[in-house]
Scaffold this motif. Structure first.
Motif, PDB file in Angstrom:
ATOM      1  N   GLU A  64       0.846  -1.131  -0.214  1.00 28.35           N
ATOM      2  CA  GLU A  64       0.046   0.047   0.242  1.00 28.35           C
ATOM      3  C   GLU A  64       0.903   1.244  -0.049  1.00 28.35           C
ATOM      4  O   GLU A  64       0.706   1.931   0.993  1.00 28.35           O
ATOM      5  CB  GLU A  64      -0.951   0.052   1.051  1.00 28.35           C
ATOM      6  N   TRP A  65       1.670   1.511  -1.205  1.00 31.19           N
ATOM      7  CA  TRP A  65       2.338   2.651  -1.065  1.00 31.19           C
ATOM      8  C   TRP A  65       1.691   3.887  -1.163  1.00 31.19           C
ATOM      9  O   TRP A  65       2.423   4.835  -0.695  1.00 31.19           O
ATOM     10  CB  TRP A  65       3.124   2.664  -2.622  1.00 31.19           C
ATOM     11  N   GLN A  66       0.696   3.893  -1.485  1.00 32.20           N
ATOM     12  CA  GLN A  66      -0.166   5.306  -1.371  1.00 32.20           C
ATOM     13  C   GLN A  66      -0.567   5.638   0.108  1.00 32.20           C
ATOM     14  O   GLN A  66      -0.172   6.535   0.486  1.00 32.20           O
ATOM     15  CB  GLN A  66      -1.570   5.250  -1.944  1.00 32.20           C
ATOM     16  N   VAL A  67      -0.639   4.832   1.076  1.00 28.89           N
ATOM     17  CA  VAL A  67      -0.996   4.956   2.491  1.00 28.89           C
ATOM     18  C   VAL A  67       0.643   5.167   2.978  1.00 28.89           C
ATOM     19  O   VAL A  67       0.536   6.360   3.590  1.00 28.89           O
ATOM     20  CB  VAL A  67      -1.268   3.557   3.324  1.00 28.89           C
ATOM     21  N   PHE A  68       1.694   4.478   2.442  1.00 34.59           N
ATOM     22  CA  PHE A  68       2.838   5.056   3.074  1.00 34.59           C
ATOM     23  C   PHE A  68       3.339   6.527   2.752  1.00 34.59           C
ATOM     24  O   PHE A  68       3.764   7.261   3.554  1.00 34.59           O
ATOM     25  CB  PHE A  68       3.955   4.053   2.100  1.00 34.59           C
ATOM     26  N   ALA A  69       2.802   6.906   1.477  1.00 29.31           N
ATOM     27  CA  ALA A  69       3.285   8.171   1.059  1.00 29.31           C
ATOM     28  C   ALA A  69       2.413   9.131   1.847  1.00 29.31           C
ATOM     29  O   ALA A  69       2.878  10.394   2.182  1.00 29.31           O
ATOM     30  CB  ALA A  69       2.787   8.518  -0.460  1.00 29.31           C
ATOM     31  N   ASP A  70       1.011   8.776   2.189  1.00 30.13           N
ATOM     32  CA  ASP A  70       0.267   9.680   3.080  1.00 30.13           C
ATOM     33  C   ASP A  70       0.713   9.929   4.520  1.00 30.13           C
ATOM     34  O   ASP A  70       0.808  11.126   4.967  1.00 30.13           O
ATOM     35  CB  ASP A  70      -1.226   9.003   3.205  1.00 30.13           C
ATOM     36  N   TYR A  71       1.560   8.999   4.855  1.00 30.67           N
ATOM     37  CA  TYR A  71       1.901   9.250   6.267  1.00 30.67           C
ATOM     38  C   TYR A  71       3.452   9.667   6.616  1.00 30.67           C
ATOM     39  O   TYR A  71       3.650   9.955   7.640  1.00 30.67           O
ATOM     40  CB  TYR A  71       1.421   7.758   7.205  1.00 30.67           C
ATOM     41  N   VAL A  72       4.216   9.047   5.380  1.00 32.88           N
ATOM     42  CA  VAL A  72       5.589   9.148   5.926  1.00 32.88           C
ATOM     43  C   VAL A  72       6.251  10.834   6.304  1.00 32.88           C
ATOM     44  O   VAL A  72       7.081  10.854   7.172  1.00 32.88           O
ATOM     45  CB  VAL A  72       6.526   8.734   4.682  1.00 32.88           C
ATOM     46  N   LEU A  73       5.362  11.631   5.601  1.00 31.61           N
ATOM     47  CA  LEU A  73       5.681  13.236   6.229  1.00 31.61           C
ATOM     48  C   LEU A  73       4.703  13.577   6.865  1.00 31.61           C
ATOM     49  O   LEU A  73       4.738  14.981   6.931  1.00 31.61           O
ATOM     50  CB  LEU A  73       5.997  13.833   4.859  1.00 31.61           C
ATOM     51  N   SER A  74       3.817  13.009   7.557  1.00 29.71           N
ATOM     52  CA  SER A  74       2.589  13.562   8.258  1.00 29.71           C
ATOM     53  C   SER A  74       3.146  14.111   9.327  1.00 29.71           C
ATOM     54  O   SER A  74       4.333  13.902  10.127  1.00 29.71           O
ATOM     55  CB  SER A  74       1.585  12.445   8.691  1.00 29.71           C
ATOM     56  N   GLU A  75       2.507  15.152   9.998  1.00 36.38           N
ATOM     57  CA  GLU A  75       3.033  15.972  11.264  1.00 36.38           C
ATOM     58  C   GLU A  75       3.444  14.948  12.218  1.00 36.38           C
ATOM     59  O   GLU A  75       4.328  14.979  12.935  1.00 36.38           O
ATOM     60  CB  GLU A  75       2.000  16.952  11.600  1.00 36.38           C
ATOM     61  N   THR A  76       2.343  14.091  12.625  1.00 37.43           N
ATOM     62  CA  THR A  76       2.303  13.097  13.807  1.00 37.43           C
ATOM     63  C   THR A  76       3.801  12.326  13.750  1.00 37.43           C
ATOM     64  O   THR A  76       4.568  12.217  14.677  1.00 37.43           O
ATOM     65  CB  THR A  76       1.317  11.821  13.862  1.00 37.43           C
TER      66      THR A  76
END
Lengths: 319, 254
Positions: A64-76
């Motif tokens: 699920e690379w899209q989920v990875f991309a969504d979270y990898v630079l997320s603020e949390t």
């Protein structure tokens, strides 16, 4: 081989048997390198396997690379990386400071200091880090108030231990005390690797004792300390993931919190993995340059930087 | 006759059960060069190392320029000095090691500047000026920015001599200064020591170079079995030795 008259012809040359051997230029022979067929076959096999693995990494929908991309630079996640770095930095600096003190205690001529340092190292190397962290987390149960006063006598000032230390504080103390036991042995190893003649020369010149250690012994000990210390710091960086048991918002804990909420376990583990790899790589690069700094004078010519090495390699390939 | 600079009285030294020095008396006058000869294991290096208190003595005492080394006397007692005070005394005693013992992580100039700045509290500017003057004297001005391992053995030993001189010591001790060198490099180091001798530096040299002893020494001391067997002018000791053991040693090395 009684007929051999032309000594410049290589052995086994059939022309040496002919009656009138012609003189031959020894530099005119062509040299054929050995063909490494097995090596080529192995290289091909490994390349195919690697390509297959990479293909799977990209195409398998479970990642699920899209989920990875969504979270990898997320603020949390970025904040959690900050906490991981903070824990690593504190535990490294404090751990190695305490470790150095312990190392010199073990090297001192006082049997009391030697024994105390030895016992500390023995105890703290024996307790698993996770057990120790939970201990510190429950410090309030062990000592509910901490204070300053006369040993075994009255206390002048005291404070509630949970207020003073807090969760992050407890984690830093746990990591530091654990790290110090290992750092002590690493520093001691470095110090005893320095040639005894160095201390003698420093003593013969009348250089003050502390200065001998700081200026003469430690810089040379660093050569032996750094490779192992680098290992330890990388280990510590990843080891901070253990403090998730204390519900501290570091990288691994936050990744768990997020996948606990949305169920996307694999991509979030991948997020944590990617960050650990990036941070470790940065440490590795830093280690290389620090080692290079302390190699001053150790070799006749300083080792090239990776950049210089690549440039030299390219220059050779072109010519 | 000049005053006694180094005074060694009744010095005994043991390593465990092994008695290395068995009552040594030696007086070295200011400005003189004393060469100590003797077979290995005779105690000559140990004697040299007791003079700057790198080795503690078991009995007897040593003084330099009238100052007791490593101890303070009160009445019939010798109190051992604290390390800090011993270190201060050592700044008056230059020591040159067989293996040079230069600091490999410091440049040649920094090797010379370190002790004057940290032990004598000289200003860095002053220490650098002295260091440059000394490097010129040993012929290594162009090497001040390099690291010791980039030098030949002979050059390293010349730096080590300059490093010892940087403290302006009252006496210089040499512990087999040419024994670790290739034969063709021995000369350049001996030349530096000869030059120092000609300027009136008080020196004690442990060596196997008989030719050097003959040429430079004011006094030659022959040691064997932890004792001084005989001493005198180079001609007396080297050409007409009185003692059988001296003759046996010289016949082997000459």
């Amino acid at each position: 081989m009684g007929t051999t008259t032309d000594s410049t012809a290589p052995p086994g040359d059939s022309r040496t048997a002919s009656p009138a051997p012609r003189p031959e230029d020894p530099t005119s022979l062509k040299i054929i390198p050995v063909r490494h067929y097995a090596r080529w076959a192995a290289a091909a096999a490994v390349t195919i396997l690697t390509a297959q693995f990479a293909h799977g990494l990209i195409t398998n929908p479970v990642w699920e690379w899209q989920v990875f991309a969504d979270y990898v630079l997320s603020e949390t996640i970025v904040q959690a990386v900050g906490v991981t770095l903070q824990l690593t930095a504190y535990a490294t600096v404090l751990g190695f400071l305490l470790g150095a003190v312990l190392a010199f205690m073990r090297l001192s001529r006082s049997p009391v200091l030697q024994t105390v340092a030895w016992t500390y190292i023995w105890i703290f190397r024996s307790i698993p880090m996770i057990v120790q962290l939970v201990f510190w987390f429950n410090l309030g149960a062990l000592y509910d108030r901490l204070g300053v006063g006369i040993p075994f006598g009255p206390v002048f000032w005291s404070v509630d231990s949970n207020t003073l230390i807090g969760t992050i504080g407890a984690a830093i103390i746990g990591l530091t005390l654990h790290q110090a036991a290992y750092a002590a042995e690493i520093v001691r190893g470095g110090v005893i690797a320095v040639d005894h003649g160095q201390l003698e020369a420093a003593a013969a010149l009348g250089i003050p004792r502390l200065r001998q250690i700081r200026r003469i012994v430690l810089p040379q000990a660093m050569r032996a300390i750094l490779p192992t210390a680098g290992n330890e710091i990388v280990g510590l960086l990843k080891g901070t993931s253990v403090v998730y048991v204390m519900a501290i918002g570091e990288l691994f804990y936050q990744a768990q919190v997020i996948y606990g909420r949305n169920g996307r376990v694999i991509p979030l583990l991948l997020v944590a993995t990617a960050w650990y790899v990036v941070l470790t790589s940065l440490l590795t690069v830093a280690q290389y340059y620090v080692e290079r700094h302390y190699a001053r004078g150790a070799n006749r010519t300083p080792p090239p930087t990776p950049f210089q090495r690549v440039r030299r390699h390219l220059a050779k390939g072109v010519s | 006759m000049s005053a006694v600079m180094v005074d060694v009285r009744g010095v005994h030294k043991s390593f465990g059960p092994l008695e290395v020095l068995r009552g040594v008396d030696l007086q070295v006058r200011a400005g003189e060069v004393t060469v100590i000869l003797g077979p290995s294991g005779s105690g000559k290096s140990t004697l040299l190392r007791t003079i700057n208190h790198l080795e503690k003595v078991n009995q007897g005492w040593i003084s330099i320029d009238g100052e007791l080394i490593g101890y303070r006397r009160s009445g019939r007692k010798l109190h051992e000095l604290r390390e800090r005070d011993v270190l201060k005394q050592r700044t008056h005693i230059g020591f040159v090691f067989q293996n040079f013992n230069l600091f490999p992580h410091l440049t040649v100039l920094e090797n010379l500047v370190e002790a004057p700045v940290s032990a004598l509290r000289r200003s860095r500017k002053e220490a650098v000026a002295t260091a440059e003057r000394l490097l010129e004297r040993v012929g290594l001005t162009d090497k001040k920015a390099v690291y010791p391992r980039q030098l030949s053995g002979g050059q390293q030993q010349r730096v080590a001599i300059a490093r010892a001189l940087a403290l302006e010591p009252k006496v210089l001790l040499f512990d087999e200064p040419t024994s670790a060198l290739d034969p063709e490099l021995v000369g350049e180091v001996l030349d530096v020591i000869k030059d120092l001798a000609s300027t009136g530096t008080t020196m004690i040299v442990v060596t196997h170079e008989i030719g050097f002893a003959r040429e430079v020494a004011d006094t030659v001391v022959f040691m064997d079995g932890g004792l001084i067997v005989e001493q005198g002018t180079p001609t007396a000791v080297l050409d007409t030795p009185q003692h059988e053991r001296t003759r046996a040693f010289l016949s082997k090395v000459l």
